[in-house]
Design a protein around this motif. Structure first.
Motif, PDB file in Angstrom:
ATOM      1  N   VAL A   1       0.706  -1.349   0.153  1.00  0.00           N
ATOM      2  CA  VAL A   1      -0.513   0.143   0.165  1.00  0.00           C
ATOM      3  C   VAL A   1       0.666   1.115   0.136  1.00  0.00           C
ATOM      4  O   VAL A   1       0.215   2.081  -0.795  1.00  0.00           O
ATOM      5  CB  VAL A   1      -1.115  -0.343   1.356  1.00  0.00           C
ATOM      6  CG1 VAL A   1      -1.615   0.910   1.596  1.00  0.00           C
ATOM      7  CG2 VAL A   1      -1.985  -1.226   1.148  1.00  0.00           C
TER       8      VAL A   1
ATOM      9  N   LEU B   1       0.191   7.692   4.200  1.00  0.00           N
ATOM     10  CA  LEU B   1      -1.128   7.614   3.259  1.00  0.00           C
ATOM     11  C   LEU B   1      -1.246   8.917   3.360  1.00  0.00           C
ATOM     12  O   LEU B   1      -2.641   9.429   2.416  1.00  0.00           O
ATOM     13  CB  LEU B   1      -1.450   6.166   3.505  1.00  0.00           C
ATOM     14  CG  LEU B   1      -0.700   5.223   3.251  1.00  0.00           C
ATOM     15  CD1 LEU B   1      -1.448   3.887   3.652  1.00  0.00           C
ATOM     16  CD2 LEU B   1      -0.347   4.933   2.169  1.00  0.00           C
TER      17      LEU B   1
ATOM     18  N   PRO C   1      -2.375   9.782  -0.485  1.00  0.00           N
ATOM     19  CA  PRO C   1      -3.101   8.302  -0.620  1.00  0.00           C
ATOM     20  C   PRO C   1      -2.730   7.096  -1.780  1.00  0.00           C
ATOM     21  O   PRO C   1      -3.114   6.225  -1.620  1.00  0.00           O
ATOM     22  CB  PRO C   1      -4.633   9.035  -0.638  1.00  0.00           C
ATOM     23  CG  PRO C   1      -4.572  10.251  -0.603  1.00  0.00           C
ATOM     24  CD  PRO C   1      -3.059  10.742  -1.283  1.00  0.00           C
ATOM     25  N   GLN C   2      -2.404   7.787  -2.616  1.00  0.00           N
ATOM     26  CA  GLN C   2      -1.873   6.330  -3.653  1.00  0.00           C
ATOM     27  C   GLN C   2      -0.599   5.664  -3.652  1.00  0.00           C
ATOM     28  O   GLN C   2      -0.395   4.874  -4.185  1.00  0.00           O
ATOM     29  CB  GLN C   2      -1.699   6.803  -5.232  1.00  0.00           C
ATOM     30  CG  GLN C   2      -3.082   7.744  -5.722  1.00  0.00           C
ATOM     31  CD  GLN C   2      -1.959   9.046  -5.273  1.00  0.00           C
ATOM     32  OE1 GLN C   2      -1.888   9.553  -4.006  1.00  0.00           O
ATOM     33  NE2 GLN C   2      -3.154  10.158  -6.081  1.00  0.00           N
TER      34      GLN C   2
END
Lengths: 431, 294
Positions: B233, B278, B282-283
């Motif tokens: 992530v 993040l 966020p990406q």
């Protein structure tokens, strides 16, 4: 689509956090609280007076048999350990039955599986005590399972015999503790280190209640003994990677390492320790959770390392050789270890108490338990009626090439149990 | 100097293991929208392969080398089976795959318990790895260098495959735009399967490296799956550069935090750091430039 892509990672992190929380919750015992035990004592007294007024010469068990509950995990992560306890309990029940039973009644065993889940332990002990109406329950392993069973066994005014060494600070009127409390395992280990002239000590433990409590005691006693603590490291039970922490041990070069790590994390610790060039000739380890069964599964030769228990298979006595012979005749060539011995002792002690009380009633058993003895494989053990623990001898073993322990130190005589360490002036529970 | 080199080196080795655990995840999540919680169990399979190989070939030095390709193939094949039986029905439904593969993970753990027992089995460190080299005063265990080299080699091979082979081009095309790739004649179903094989196989190789740290045990995968997902992530889904940086970053950060605080605290703080990162990006660190219209 664009907005979704942005949100996805965050949703994922949240989902993972939930998953991690769910996984982590299962194994960690609650912190000990003496108040919890104290507050539930009032309910116990009520039931006691009720039953006492109803019956007088009733022995609480009718018929030719007495039902006993064995509650161990035969599935889940703890199964490997708890199955050995189940085996030695079964052996003890068979021996007692062959010997005429308890008060002339044959033992009828009702087995339940705790599934390595504290909540299941609570459910099953409730079922054993209220539906099956067993006279006593034998089992439990993790502190979490014991803590989960405690309110149930007190509420139902039943009896539980708990066979594993633990962190102390507990004394329920409905539980008998046949494993060691801290002053019978941790403190003897420290006495041994002092007698070896150890000056610097490094503490390595899993991050949950037992190692934290044990290390609190170790630190205070070390100050008393003049041993310097040169480091203290914890790793969560779920993690096996000890490399960073072991680097600190290698740097600190302690005379000894006190190991309170539990479960598979021990393998990671021992491997990293070996890899860093540490060994029994520079910074030996003394462990409180590595026994005859764990020693061969490390992938590292442990010869020369130490462990503190109350029983080793190598204990020299007639009762121990009889025990080992009977165990191996029934289950094959498997090692015997401290917790299984303590479970075996628990069932025999129960028989001895009942025969002294001439009754299976909980009140009668509790009234009679003080001073009851059993000539156990580990040596003579005696129940202390005031805290329901048993006096047992502390022994330190050194691992030899056959993964058995050579006994290098003993406390000489059985140590009186002191779960709250009241007789140790240096102990300050609030520091 | 020691205070810096020790956590840096051990953290890099931890990062190398995280990378091998995370590569498969990032490939399958990026390409198929599949969150594979059973990837940790492929690590476990790799570790058991190392153990079994050592039982057959008693020389620890030889068996660990032989175990690497075997672990790759065995874990890869298991990945194929998982894809064919469970995951193919759930493409692009990440939360469904998450739940289903958690179930698969539990089944695999119980299977391992039934076959090998709940007590872990030992894996012996080969003699040629049982040595230390002095790096600025820190006696660095050779095993960690081996782990790093293993990860770097796996990464180099994977990168070459993605970049220079037609199969790699097909994978990249599928990741960037599945429909368009299909119109160009790319057999995306086959590509998916191969990706799954590759990703699972890499986890198997990671498992061999882990077996040298902690031996084997049935729940070995669970302690790596969460950090591996953090890496995916954080790095940005579906490509290598970010995953490599994130794995190294998480490994080193955890090691430094462990050095300064404690093992448990370090895990909490790493998690918090990743969440903080993040919220800023966020990406993740890097993103795939997609060619989809939406």
């Amino acid at each position: 689509m664009r907005a979704k892509r942005v949100l996805q990672p965050l949703v994922l992190v949240l989902a993972l956090a939930l998953f991690a929380a769910a996984c982590g919750g299962s194994d960690e015992p609650e912190a000990s609280s003496a108040t919890e035990t104290a507050s539930s004592e009032s309910t116990t007294t009520e039931t006691e007076t009720e039953t006492a007024s109803e019956v007088s010469d009733d022995i609480c068990v009718e018929g030719d048999t007495v039902k006993l509950g064995f509650l161990n995990s035969t599935s889940g992560v703890m199964a490997i350990s708890e199955q050995t306890v189940r085996d030695s309990l079964t052996l003890a029940a068979e021996e007692i039955n062959a010997d005429g039973g308890i008060l002339g009644k044959q033992i009828e065993v009702i087995e339940e599986d705790g599934q390595s889940e504290p909540t299941i332990f609570a459910e099953k002990i409730n079922k054993l005590l209220t539906e099956d109406e067993v006279a006593a329950v034998f089992g439990g392993w993790t502190s979490a399972s014991r803590k989960a069973m405690l309110p149930v066994v007190e509420g139902a005014n039943g009896l539980l015999f708990y066979p594993v060494q633990y962190e102390g600070l507990e004394a329920s009127p409905n539980i008998y503790y046949t494993g060691a409390t801290t002053n019978q395992q941790i403190i003897p280990a420290m006495d041994f280190l002092a007698s070896e002239g150890v000056e610097t000590l490094f503490l390595a433990g899993s991050d949950y209640v037992f190692p934290r409590t044990a290390n609190k005691i170790i630190k205070q006693y070390a100050e008393e003994l003049g041993i310097e603590i040169v480091g203290e490291e914890y790793v969560p039970l779920s993690s096996d990677d000890w490399t960073t922490q072991v680097a600190k041990i290698a740097e600190a070069q302690p005379d000894f390492v006190f190991n309170t790590i539990n479960g598979s994390s021990n393998v990671g610790f021992i491997k990293a320790y070996d890899e860093a060039g540490l060994g029994p000739d520079n910074s030996p380890i003394i462990s409180v959770s590595i026994a005859e069964e764990e020693a061969p599964s490390m992938g590292v030769d442990l010869t020369g390392q130490y462990a503190s228990w109350n029983y080793f298979q190598s204990v020299q006595s007639d009762t121990n050789s009889t025990f080992i012979e009977a165990f191996q005749a029934k289950y094959g060539d498997r090692p015997t270890s401290d917790p299984m011995q303590a479970a075996y002792v628990g069932l025999y002690l129960y028989r001895n108490i009942v025969e002294k009380a001439e009754s299976f009633c909980v009140e009668a058993v509790n009234a009679a338990s003080d001073g009851v003895t059993f000539d156990a494989p580990e040596g003579l053990v005696t129940i202390d009626g005031s805290n329901h623990h048993i006096a047992k001898t502390g022994v330190i073993g050194q691992i030899n090439a056959d993964n058995q322990f050579d006994i290098v130190w003993t406390s000489g005589e059985p140590i009186e149990p002191d779960p709250f360490l009241e007789d140790y002036a240096w102990w300050d529970p609030n520091s | 100097m020691d205070a810096l080199t020790t956590p840096f080196l051990t953290g890099t080795a931890t990062g190398a293991i995280l990378l091998m655990a995370a590569l498969g995840l990032t490939l399958t999540f990026g390409q198929m929208g599949v969150i594979n919680m059973a990837n940790g169990e492929f690590l476990m399979v790799g570790a058991y392969v190392a153990y079994l190989t050592q039982q057959v070939i008693s020389s620890a030095g030889v068996s660990i080398i032989i175990a690497i390709p075997i672990a790759f193939v065995v874990a890869g094949l298991l990945g194929l089976v998982l894809e064919a039986t469970v995951i193919r029905w759930m493409y692009d439904r990440p939360l469904d795959t998450l739940l289903a593969t958690v179930g698969v993970a539990l089944v695999l753990q119980q299977l391992a318990k039934d076959i090998f027992g709940a007590q872990g089995d030992p894996v012996v460190l080969p003699g040629w790895l049982d040595a230390r080299i002095n790096v600025f005063g820190y006696e660095w265990p050779l095993r960690q260098l081996f782990t790093i080299l293993l990860a770097v080699a796996s990464l180099a091979l994977l990168n070459a495959l993605l970049r220079y082979t037609s199969f790699g081009r097909r994978i990249r095309a599928t990741v960037q735009n599945r429909q368009l790739a299909e119109t160009q004649g790319v057999p995306t179903r086959n590509v998916d399967r191969m990706t799954f094989f590759l990703g699972s196989g890499l986890a198997g190789v990671g498992g061999v490296a882990i077996s040298l740290i902690s031996g084997t045990n049935p729940t070995l995968g669970t302690s790596y799956i969460i950090p591996a997902f953090l890496v995916v992530v954080l790095g940005g889904v579906g490509q290598l550069k970010g995953t490599v940086l994130a794995a190294w970053g998480v490994g080193v950060a955890t090691a430094f935090l462990t050095d300064w605080t404690s093992g448990s605290m370090a895990q909490v703080m790493t998690f918090a750091l990743v969440v903080a990162m993040l919220t800023l990006r966020p990406q993740g660190l890097f993103t795939v430039r997609t060619r989809s219209l939406a």
